[in-house]
Write a protein that holds these residues in place. Structure first.
Motif, PDB file in Angstrom:
ATOM      1  N   ALA A 121      55.279  39.537  24.932  1.00  0.00           N
ATOM      2  CA  ALA A 121      55.236  39.229  26.364  1.00  0.00           C
ATOM      3  C   ALA A 121      54.611  40.399  27.136  1.00  0.00           C
ATOM      4  O   ALA A 121      53.788  40.195  28.038  1.00  0.00           O
ATOM      5  CB  ALA A 121      56.633  38.923  26.892  1.00  0.00           C
ATOM      6  N   GLU A 122      54.971  41.613  26.755  1.00  0.00           N
ATOM      7  CA  GLU A 122      54.397  42.802  27.402  1.00  0.00           C
ATOM      8  C   GLU A 122      52.901  42.918  27.103  1.00  0.00           C
ATOM      9  O   GLU A 122      52.108  43.282  27.962  1.00  0.00           O
ATOM     10  CB  GLU A 122      55.127  44.062  26.936  1.00  0.00           C
ATOM     11  N   GLU A 123      52.514  42.583  25.862  1.00  0.00           N
ATOM     12  CA  GLU A 123      51.101  42.610  25.483  1.00  0.00           C
ATOM     13  C   GLU A 123      50.290  41.666  26.380  1.00  0.00           C
ATOM     14  O   GLU A 123      49.208  42.032  26.874  1.00  0.00           O
ATOM     15  CB  GLU A 123      50.956  42.198  24.014  1.00  0.00           C
ATOM     16  N   LEU A 124      50.821  40.462  26.614  1.00  0.00           N
ATOM     17  CA  LEU A 124      50.132  39.508  27.472  1.00  0.00           C
ATOM     18  C   LEU A 124      50.082  40.011  28.910  1.00  0.00           C
ATOM     19  O   LEU A 124      49.050  39.905  29.578  1.00  0.00           O
ATOM     20  CB  LEU A 124      50.816  38.138  27.425  1.00  0.00           C
ATOM     21  N   GLN A 125      51.172  40.572  29.382  1.00  0.00           N
ATOM     22  CA  GLN A 125      51.225  41.081  30.754  1.00  0.00           C
ATOM     23  C   GLN A 125      50.179  42.189  30.967  1.00  0.00           C
ATOM     24  O   GLN A 125      49.471  42.196  31.966  1.00  0.00           O
ATOM     25  CB  GLN A 125      52.627  41.600  31.045  1.00  0.00           C
ATOM     26  N   GLU A 126      50.062  43.099  30.021  1.00  0.00           N
ATOM     27  CA  GLU A 126      49.071  44.176  30.106  1.00  0.00           C
ATOM     28  C   GLU A 126      47.651  43.613  30.040  1.00  0.00           C
ATOM     29  O   GLU A 126      46.759  44.072  30.754  1.00  0.00           O
ATOM     30  CB  GLU A 126      49.297  45.197  29.001  1.00  0.00           C
ATOM     31  N   LEU A 127      47.447  42.635  29.182  1.00  0.00           N
ATOM     32  CA  LEU A 127      46.141  41.985  29.066  1.00  0.00           C
ATOM     33  C   LEU A 127      45.738  41.346  30.390  1.00  0.00           C
ATOM     34  O   LEU A 127      44.612  41.531  30.869  1.00  0.00           O
ATOM     35  CB  LEU A 127      46.173  40.930  27.952  1.00  0.00           C
ATOM     36  N   LEU A 128      46.652  40.605  31.000  1.00  0.00           N
ATOM     37  CA  LEU A 128      46.366  39.958  32.277  1.00  0.00           C
ATOM     38  C   LEU A 128      46.080  40.985  33.375  1.00  0.00           C
ATOM     39  O   LEU A 128      45.186  40.789  34.198  1.00  0.00           O
ATOM     40  CB  LEU A 128      47.520  39.043  32.691  1.00  0.00           C
ATOM     41  N   PHE A 129      46.805  42.095  33.375  1.00  0.00           N
ATOM     42  CA  PHE A 129      46.570  43.155  34.358  1.00  0.00           C
ATOM     43  C   PHE A 129      45.157  43.717  34.214  1.00  0.00           C
ATOM     44  O   PHE A 129      44.448  43.907  35.206  1.00  0.00           O
ATOM     45  CB  PHE A 129      47.612  44.266  34.208  1.00  0.00           C
ATOM     46  N   ARG A 130      44.731  43.969  32.976  1.00  0.00           N
ATOM     47  CA  ARG A 130      43.382  44.515  32.755  1.00  0.00           C
ATOM     48  C   ARG A 130      42.305  43.526  33.190  1.00  0.00           C
ATOM     49  O   ARG A 130      41.311  43.903  33.797  1.00  0.00           O
ATOM     50  CB  ARG A 130      43.189  44.897  31.288  1.00  0.00           C
ATOM     51  N   ILE A 131      42.517  42.257  32.896  1.00  0.00           N
ATOM     52  CA  ILE A 131      41.544  41.234  33.283  1.00  0.00           C
ATOM     53  C   ILE A 131      41.473  41.114  34.804  1.00  0.00           C
ATOM     54  O   ILE A 131      40.381  41.067  35.378  1.00  0.00           O
ATOM     55  CB  ILE A 131      41.885  39.880  32.618  1.00  0.00           C
ATOM     56  N   GLU A 132      42.626  41.076  35.462  1.00  0.00           N
ATOM     57  CA  GLU A 132      42.647  40.969  36.929  1.00  0.00           C
ATOM     58  C   GLU A 132      42.016  42.186  37.594  1.00  0.00           C
ATOM     59  O   GLU A 132      41.353  42.058  38.618  1.00  0.00           O
ATOM     60  CB  GLU A 132      44.078  40.776  37.427  1.00  0.00           C
ATOM     61  N   SER A 133      42.196  43.373  37.027  1.00  0.00           N
ATOM     62  CA  SER A 133      41.617  44.570  37.637  1.00  0.00           C
ATOM     63  C   SER A 133      40.087  44.541  37.564  1.00  0.00           C
ATOM     64  O   SER A 133      39.411  45.128  38.405  1.00  0.00           O
ATOM     65  CB  SER A 133      42.165  45.835  36.985  1.00  0.00           C
ATOM     66  N   ARG A 134      39.542  43.863  36.575  1.00  0.00           N
ATOM     67  CA  ARG A 134      38.078  43.734  36.474  1.00  0.00           C
ATOM     68  C   ARG A 134      37.520  42.767  37.514  1.00  0.00           C
ATOM     69  O   ARG A 134      36.378  42.898  37.928  1.00  0.00           O
ATOM     70  CB  ARG A 134      37.683  43.243  35.088  1.00  0.00           C
ATOM     71  N   GLU A 135      38.322  41.822  37.919  1.00  0.00           N
ATOM     72  CA  GLU A 135      37.861  40.794  38.853  1.00  0.00           C
ATOM     73  C   GLU A 135      37.340  41.405  40.152  1.00  0.00           C
ATOM     74  O   GLU A 135      36.317  40.971  40.682  1.00  0.00           O
ATOM     75  CB  GLU A 135      38.998  39.810  39.144  1.00  0.00           C
ATOM     76  N   ASP A 136      38.009  42.435  40.684  1.00  0.00           N
ATOM     77  CA  ASP A 136      37.553  43.083  41.914  1.00  0.00           C
ATOM     78  C   ASP A 136      36.167  43.690  41.751  1.00  0.00           C
ATOM     79  O   ASP A 136      35.395  43.761  42.711  1.00  0.00           O
ATOM     80  CB  ASP A 136      38.525  44.177  42.342  1.00  0.00           C
ATOM     81  N   LEU A 137      35.847  44.140  40.540  1.00  0.00           N
ATOM     82  CA  LEU A 137      34.552  44.783  40.315  1.00  0.00           C
ATOM     83  C   LEU A 137      33.398  43.780  40.278  1.00  0.00           C
ATOM     84  O   LEU A 137      32.240  44.176  40.336  1.00  0.00           O
ATOM     85  CB  LEU A 137      34.582  45.598  39.023  1.00  0.00           C
ATOM     86  N   LEU A 138      33.714  42.508  40.203  1.00  0.00           N
ATOM     87  CA  LEU A 138      32.660  41.501  40.265  1.00  0.00           C
ATOM     88  C   LEU A 138      32.118  41.365  41.677  1.00  0.00           C
ATOM     89  O   LEU A 138      31.015  40.899  41.883  1.00  0.00           O
ATOM     90  CB  LEU A 138      33.179  40.146  39.771  1.00  0.00           C
ATOM     91  N   GLY A 139      32.910  41.781  42.661  1.00  0.00           N
ATOM     92  CA  GLY A 139      32.510  41.633  44.049  1.00  0.00           C
ATOM     93  C   GLY A 139      32.763  40.220  44.528  1.00  0.00           C
ATOM     94  O   GLY A 139      33.179  39.350  43.774  1.00  0.00           O
ATOM     95  N   LYS A 140      32.512  40.024  45.800  1.00  0.00           N
ATOM     96  CA  LYS A 140      32.720  38.705  46.387  1.00  0.00           C
ATOM     97  C   LYS A 140      31.391  37.966  46.468  1.00  0.00           C
ATOM     98  O   LYS A 140      30.405  38.525  46.936  1.00  0.00           O
ATOM     99  CB  LYS A 140      33.314  38.845  47.789  1.00  0.00           C
ATOM    100  N   PRO A 141      31.361  36.718  46.023  1.00  0.00           N
ATOM    101  CA  PRO A 141      30.111  35.955  46.082  1.00  0.00           C
ATOM    102  C   PRO A 141      29.640  35.784  47.523  1.00  0.00           C
ATOM    103  O   PRO A 141      30.452  35.620  48.422  1.00  0.00           O
ATOM    104  CB  PRO A 141      30.466  34.600  45.469  1.00  0.00           C
TER     105      PRO A 141
END
Length: 164
Positions: A121-141
């Motif tokens: 469960a912690e592994e998934l939580q950390e994975l989701l955190f890393r993925i979400e943190s990348r989303e901001d770097l995509l910028g806003k369309p």
């Protein structure tokens, strides 16, 4: 070459309220627009065409655009691009492989019981955190209608005077 700095009073510039029309630009003229003078983003602007004002159209208005806008406070163009390159490097591949392995395991067992294990469960939580943190770097369309709503609310004037 004649240059005049328009914008922040702190930089001994001319009035920040000057309109583009006062610059007397000709077709093909270019100028540099710097946004956020603390960590400047330089934009080269070129006048491609002059059009007559349309009746019942509110000005200023955006007629087109493209690409994603970096998030505010991203540290300037070089910093943002470096962070983006870092975020979407090999670690992204590893995270995708981890996510696929979790999905495959759930599919094979047809159960979410693997998340009863606190480590998984912690592994998934950390994975989701890393993925979400990348989303901001995509910028806003870019969205033209959203840009025009902000122009009608005069948000461009607020940003223009924020250095004062």
């Amino acid at each position: 070459m004649h240059t005049v700095c328009y914008g922040s009073w702190e930089l001994t510039a001319e009035s920040p309220d000057i309109g583009l029309n006062a610059l007397k630009l000709r077709k093909g003229s270019r100028f540099l627009y710097e946004y956020d003078l603390n960590v400047p983003w330089g934009h080269e602007v070129r006048l491609e065409e002059r059009r007559a004002a349309k009746p019942r159209t509110l000005y200023p208005c955006c007629i087109g655009g493209d690409g994603n806008c970096p998030p505010e406070g991203s540290g300037g163009a070089e910093s943002w691009m470096h962070r983006k390159d870092e975020a979407f490097g090999l670690e992204t591949d590893e995270d995708v492989m981890t996510a696929l392995a979790l999905i495959q395991e759930i599919s094979d067992t047809r159960s979410l019981a693997i998340f009863d294990d606190p480590d998984r469960a912690e592994e998934l939580q950390e994975l989701l955190f890393r993925i979400e943190s990348r989303e901001d770097l995509l910028g806003k369309p870019f969205k033209r209608r959203q840009a025009n709503k902000r122009l009608r609310r005069n948000e461009h004037l607020t940003h223009m005077h924020q250095q004062m």
